[in-house]
Scaffold this motif. Structure first.
Motif, short mmCIF file in Angstrom:
data_model
loop_
_atom_site.label_atom_id
_atom_site.label_comp_id
_atom_site.label_asym_id
_atom_site.label_seq_id
_atom_site.Cartn_x
_atom_site.Cartn_y
_atom_site.Cartn_z
N CYS B 42 -34.47 -4.06 -50.54
CA CYS B 42 -34.42 -2.87 -49.69
C CYS B 42 -33.39 -1.87 -50.19
CB CYS B 42 -34.06 -3.25 -48.26
SG CYS B 42 -35.16 -4.48 -47.56
N GLY B 43 -32.48 -2.33 -51.06
CA GLY B 43 -31.45 -1.43 -51.55
C GLY B 43 -31.86 -0.63 -52.77
N GLU B 161 -37.83 7.17 -48.50
CA GLU B 161 -36.51 6.86 -49.05
C GLU B 161 -36.40 7.37 -50.48
OE1 GLU B 161 -35.65 2.82 -46.37
OE2 GLU B 161 -36.35 2.62 -48.42
N THR B 325 -40.14 -4.06 -35.08
CA THR B 325 -39.00 -3.16 -35.27
C THR B 325 -38.93 -2.67 -36.72
OG1 THR B 325 -37.81 -4.53 -33.68
CG2 THR B 325 -36.51 -2.93 -34.93
N GLY B 326 -38.69 -1.40 -36.89
CA GLY B 326 -38.49 -0.83 -38.21
C GLY B 326 -37.53 0.32 -38.12
N ILE B 327 -36.82 0.59 -39.21
CA ILE B 327 -35.83 1.67 -39.20
C ILE B 327 -35.72 2.22 -40.61
CG2 ILE B 327 -33.82 0.20 -39.70
CD1 ILE B 327 -32.31 1.75 -37.46
N PHE B 328 -35.56 3.50 -40.74
CA PHE B 328 -35.27 4.05 -42.05
C PHE B 328 -34.51 5.35 -41.91
CE2 PHE B 328 -39.37 5.93 -41.02
CZ PHE B 328 -39.27 7.23 -41.46
N LYS B 329 -33.91 5.73 -43.03
CA LYS B 329 -33.16 6.97 -43.10
C LYS B 329 -33.85 7.86 -44.12
CE LYS B 329 -28.65 8.56 -44.84
NZ LYS B 329 -29.20 9.23 -46.02
N GLY B 334 -32.17 9.67 -39.03
CA GLY B 334 -32.44 8.26 -38.80
C GLY B 334 -33.72 8.15 -38.00
N VAL B 335 -34.58 7.23 -38.38
CA VAL B 335 -35.85 7.03 -37.67
C VAL B 335 -35.99 5.55 -37.38
CG1 VAL B 335 -38.35 7.36 -37.76
CG2 VAL B 335 -36.85 8.95 -39.00
N HIS B 395 -27.80 9.66 -38.44
CA HIS B 395 -28.80 8.62 -38.68
C HIS B 395 -28.49 7.32 -37.96
CE1 HIS B 395 -26.20 6.97 -41.93
NE2 HIS B 395 -26.87 5.87 -41.70
N GLU B 396 -27.21 6.93 -37.91
CA GLU B 396 -26.87 5.62 -37.36
C GLU B 396 -27.08 5.53 -35.85
OE1 GLU B 396 -24.78 7.68 -38.81
OE2 GLU B 396 -23.31 8.19 -37.27
N VAL B 398 -29.72 5.95 -34.22
CA VAL B 398 -31.00 5.36 -33.81
C VAL B 398 -30.97 3.83 -33.83
CG1 VAL B 398 -32.29 7.40 -34.56
CG2 VAL B 398 -32.09 5.44 -36.12
N LYS B 399 -29.84 3.26 -34.24
CA LYS B 399 -29.71 1.79 -34.21
C LYS B 399 -29.78 1.27 -32.78
CE LYS B 399 -28.60 -2.05 -36.76
NZ LYS B 399 -29.03 -3.20 -35.97
#
Lengths: 446, 446
Positions: B42-43, B161, B325-329, B334-335, B395-396, B398-399
């Motif tokens: 993912c990085g 991304e 659950t999913g998350i991305f920047k 942040g989404v 962005h953070e 939305v955590k």
């Protein structure tokens, strides 16, 4: 239906809005002894610190705007008496000094709390302050002009926020705390020390285990006399706690709880027919301990107000209880807690175990990732969660405490937390969010 | 006990560690056809973008470190066949080309997914890439030298991304998406548009509803031919989705589910005696829909691997399911999402209602507070939560989706969310956190 509300800040104004919404025919009258109503008192330290540029920014709605919504707001009016048998209140107009008697069908007592002023703080000296409402903030602000040395007495939320604010304003700051560490009731010892270290890194001279004996100065304060010597200061802020304003509730015949705040049921009823209490002056049900507590905080006050407003207008709402969630920022550090600390759990006779995990808030390799520490507490044998304490160097990262708060409401377990499908991408967390790592460890030792 | 694991990344390596921990006597052998194992795929976009300074930073543990923990890691070894009746695998040493047969008592298939390469992407042209593993990342990195125009094909997580990463590297970026909007399956339409607007604000040329027909170039790619004309590009990244690597599982006699991924029970068993599957190649139980889904993500893969590892070593663990659950920047945005979108709920025949709330992440008056949008979806009559979608400009912020994710696990309701004692202080949220505001509105319309 005539609904009278005493106090126009968090609980009182929430109640007024809700009551009008539930019953648009209801007459809603709010009396407040101050000049401003409907403001965010929690923002006061940030106006002092300069992150908010004017006290007016804290005001959500002016009395005129509220009147436009059908709420009769009478500022500068202090309710001085209640006759519950006659269903009337006595109201003094602070400007004219005249008193009138006003009838009510439903009465809400939302008188909040007052800062505790120890004997030594009852002084005519200038430069000595508390911080509870906007006039307090304005007085402190005026006092800062030309000031160089500040002394904050008390290392709770407000004291810690103020220490930061005053450093932001370029003052030297000495923080005095009577207990062995700052943030005493909120955190267990190891985490208290992390908070203290952050203060010290930012130039705050933190002195714990110190008792204040008096003030020095002529006209204006020049120092704080303690059992460990004199602290020179031209501004002193006293933040040693608050006490609920219960005189009116007592006069109405309402019962006080063991905490000293007004006892209410989940409908915010005091037991005196037609008389409700809500906000910082009232007790709340703690869902983890199932006891009544007095933890005066903004969300709780607003929520109690809503419940009272609906019920006074003829509806049926219940206060859902609290789980002891609290959060604050001091310099770069975010500190959050919910439920019980290990020490609090032991005091209640619970068989509790805690685990500590330090990880990073974002993926360790992602730029900007910073350490976050989680202490998670659970009950032996049952596996249920009892509480969490978080300290993070990106302050907003500790907002994940809300996951634990939410689970505490339904008596969730460490296993349930570990099973949660939490969001992961490198800019947001590690693959295993620090909460999941802590839940796994806790689950295995309970 | 000889445990053989095929694939040494998220699921495979989690399983290996857990199996050794559960049974320190077990022999654990991991075969991976690649050079690196135990890395955070993912990085990869963040190494390309420069937020992570080297691919090596993504490697959690080297093969040597893993061997030190008693895990025999054999990189460059591809498992080419399984004989489930004989309980053996055929392993080809990619360096020597020789194959050997290896026995197992328990076998884990953790072969992951491969990027989909449409016909037009099967090309000998240089400068055409996918991004799945470290060699992919290194190849893309090498290709960026001197490159000026990038074309990203596909507007899902990875595409978004990568669009950011390539802009960070100073390239012009065209993003092509076949569907009418980006982030198609993750979000409802209105939120997709917000994501697109963020890309455009940051100079990405987003073209939706475009079908790629082929590539142009000689030796190296020079453009992407579409039904809307030619897009000039000297680097093309194909990010149109992934497909599970199921050949080995099929060879072993394992059943595939309707999603095309390997069907497993909650113990990660395939139904073939002694053969388990875990990670991106396997289906997972969705706790909201109670159906089997294929949502390949890092935490899910790690979690499946742990479960498989414990069970293979003789323990009894169950996969708890996912809630989507999913998350991305992408750039500053942040989404996050969890559960079902309104569209997904309707497709499943659920009677769903959604509410949209836009507020600020911190108190509106606090400096640095930025807009955050929450769409919350619930089921009519039952009041249960079905999903949440969040978009935030910090962005953070939305955590906080994790609060809803956690509630979805226990089929929580909008009322339960509204009742939660969420943390409030001005640097962290409004008094009523945006999630509470959304829950209140949703509760009232369900």
């Amino acid at each position: 239906m005539r609904i009278v509300i005493v106090g126009g800040v968090a609980a009182g104004m929430s109640a007024a809005s809700r009551a009008r919404r539930f019953d648009p025919q209801a007459e809603v009258v709010v009396f407040d002894r101050g000049r401003e109503v409907s403001y965010g008192a929690c923002g006061l330290p940030y106006v002092i610190g300069g992150q908010v540029d004017h006290f007016d920014k804290l005001i959500a709605r002016t009395p005129e705007q509220l009147r436009g919504r059908g709420i009769a707001v009478r500022t500068g009016h202090e309710v001085t008496g209640i006759d519950a048998s006659a269903a009337t209140v006595t109201v003094a107009d602070r400007a004219s000094g005249r008193s009138v008697t006003e009838p009510y069908d439903r009465l809400l007592i939302a008188t909040g709390v007052s800062p505790i002023r120890p004997d030594w703080a009852s002084t005519p000296l200038g430069g000595v302050h508390v911080l509870r409402d906007i006039p307090d903030g304005q007085a402190l602000e005026a006092s800062l002009k030309g000031a160089k040395r500040a002394c904050v007495v008390g290392g709770g939320y407000i004291g810690l926020e103020l220490a930061e604010a005053l450093r932001c304003r370029g003052l030297s700051v000495v923080l005095l705390e009577r207990d062995p560490e700052v943030a005493g009731r909120m955190l267990d010892t190891g985490l208290q020390r992390q908070v203290r270290a952050e203060l010290e890194r930012n130039g705050v001279d933190v002195r714990c285990g110190v008792t204040v004996q008096g003030l020095t100065g002529q006209g204006r304060v020049s120092g704080v006399q303690t059992d460990r010597g004199l602290v020179r200061a031209d501004v002193v802020v006293v933040a040693v706690g608050v006490k609920p304003n219960v005189a009116l509730a007592k006069a109405a015949g309402a019962r006080l709880g063991k905490t000293g705040a007004v006892a209410v049921n989940l409908k915010q009823e005091t037991g005196v027919p037609g008389v409700y209490a809500a906000g910082d002056n009232a007790e709340a049900l703690h869902r983890v301990t199932r006891r009544r507590v007095h933890i005066p905080l903004g969300l709780t006050a607003n929520r109690m107000g809503r419940v009272a407003g609906v019920n006074m207008a003829g509806g049926d709402a219940r206060f859902p209880g609290v789980v002891g969630t609290g959060i604050f920022k001091t310099f770069g550090l975010g500190v959050a807690r919910t439920g019980l600390t290990q020490a609090q759990a032991e005091d209640l006779g619970l068989k509790a175990t805690s685990v500590d995990v330090t990880s990073t808030d974002y993926a360790g390799y992602y730029s900007g990732a910073k350490p976050i520490h989680v202490r998670l507490t659970g009950e032996q044998r049952t596996g249920r969660l009892l509480g969490a304490q978080l300290i993070g160097q990106n302050h907003e990262s500790v907002k994940r405490v809300d996951v634990v708060s939410t689970l505490l409401h339904s008596r969730g377990t460490a296993q349930q937390l570990f099973d949660a499908d939490l969001a992961y991408a490198p800019p947001f967390s590690s693959v295993w969010d620090v909460l999941l790592v802590a839940a796994d460890r806790l689950h295995r030792v309970l």
